[in-house]
Design an enzyme around this catalytic site. Sequence first.
Site, PDB file in Angstrom:
ATOM      1  N   GLY A  74     -14.125  25.773 104.728  1.00 26.41           N
ATOM      2  CA  GLY A  74     -12.675  25.907 104.821  1.00 26.41           C
ATOM      3  C   GLY A  74     -12.100  26.874 103.813  1.00 26.41           C
ATOM      4  O   GLY A  74     -12.568  26.969 102.677  1.00 26.41           O
ATOM      5  N   GLY A  75     -11.047  27.583 104.223  1.00 28.99           N
ATOM      6  CA  GLY A  75     -10.376  28.507 103.317  1.00 28.99           C
ATOM      7  C   GLY A  75      -9.888  29.747 104.036  1.00 28.99           C
ATOM      8  O   GLY A  75     -10.132  29.934 105.234  1.00 28.99           O
ATOM      9  N   ASN A 114     -20.341  37.923 100.181  1.00 25.86           N
ATOM     10  CA  ASN A 114     -20.768  39.173  99.544  1.00 25.86           C
ATOM     11  C   ASN A 114     -19.649  39.779  98.710  1.00 25.86           C
ATOM     12  O   ASN A 114     -19.906  40.553  97.799  1.00 25.86           O
ATOM     13  CB  ASN A 114     -21.262  40.164 100.606  1.00 25.86           C
ATOM     14  CG  ASN A 114     -20.160  40.643 101.532  1.00 25.86           C
ATOM     15  OD1 ASN A 114     -19.517  41.666 101.299  1.00 25.86           O
ATOM     16  ND2 ASN A 114     -19.925  39.914 102.618  1.00 25.86           N
ATOM     17  N   TYR A 142      -9.692  37.579  97.127  1.00 18.54           N
ATOM     18  CA  TYR A 142     -10.606  36.776  97.944  1.00 18.54           C
ATOM     19  C   TYR A 142     -11.984  36.706  97.286  1.00 18.54           C
ATOM     20  O   TYR A 142     -12.589  35.636  97.176  1.00 18.54           O
ATOM     21  CB  TYR A 142     -10.709  37.394  99.340  1.00 18.54           C
ATOM     22  CG  TYR A 142     -11.806  36.808 100.193  1.00 18.54           C
ATOM     23  CD1 TYR A 142     -11.684  35.534 100.745  1.00 18.54           C
ATOM     24  CD2 TYR A 142     -12.969  37.530 100.458  1.00 18.54           C
ATOM     25  CE1 TYR A 142     -12.692  34.989 101.530  1.00 18.54           C
ATOM     26  CE2 TYR A 142     -13.977  36.996 101.237  1.00 18.54           C
ATOM     27  CZ  TYR A 142     -13.832  35.731 101.774  1.00 18.54           C
ATOM     28  OH  TYR A 142     -14.845  35.197 102.542  1.00 18.54           O
TER      29      TYR A 142
END
Length: 267
Positions: A74-75, A114, A142
């Site tokens: 989730g996110g 990544n 992010y």
Amino acid sequence: MSDQRILITGAAGIVGTLMRPRLARPGRILRLLDIAPLEPAAPGEQVEIVTGSVTDAEVVTAACQGVDAVIHLGGISREDSWERILEVNIDGTHTVLEAAQAAGVPRVILASSNHAVGFRRIGEAGPAGLPADSSARPDTYYGVSKATMEALGSLYHSRFGMDVSCLRIGSCFDHPADVRQLSLWLSPQDCARLLETCLSTAEPGFRVLWGISANTRAVVSQGAGEQIGYRPVDDAEVFADRMPPGELPGYLGGAFCDIPLGQHNPL
């Protein structure tokens, strides 16, 4: 013997949707949590649907009760404002880990990215590829949230003995979309293989692993995954002749290294 119960947060997202049928099996109940609507159980599928956000401690605490493992997907999956990234990705991960620890959940798998190391130069580690545990060089807010996720996972392992795997996922879609993804693609089936490997590790630990397939053009090392038995099968090279023209970017994070910080973007 009771059924194994696994909580998957973000179950309605891209990766969650791809993993749901691939992780379903007899003797396993998937408890699916998301703020978005979820499809009811398919024939032969054992699911429990929980509607709510990873930022809601009450919802997450209840969802962690009686589960054997948490797969935290989730996110927010793209760059966004600092306030949104902080609330959902960072505080949300803390909420999940805190609830899992309080409920005595022994194993958590965290979907890192990544982009936690997006400003690492491709090729900087030589032909062996960038190691999975390379220190953070995030490319966006992010990316910062994913580096923080890994740090939180390390803390909860060290403090509480929780088994924590952080997966630095490349690009998990049905097929790669560009030249960069030929190096970092994670097929849905290999993603399921990686998750199953993490779910079955014998000794509790903390580990950071690359989430990519057996790509001919891989620029990262699979050594850490191999140590716990991850054996990817798929190779993005089968899609190479379908890719639009392009070159491998200088940085691992590709276009994420160029977008303005905090800008919501369609990448």
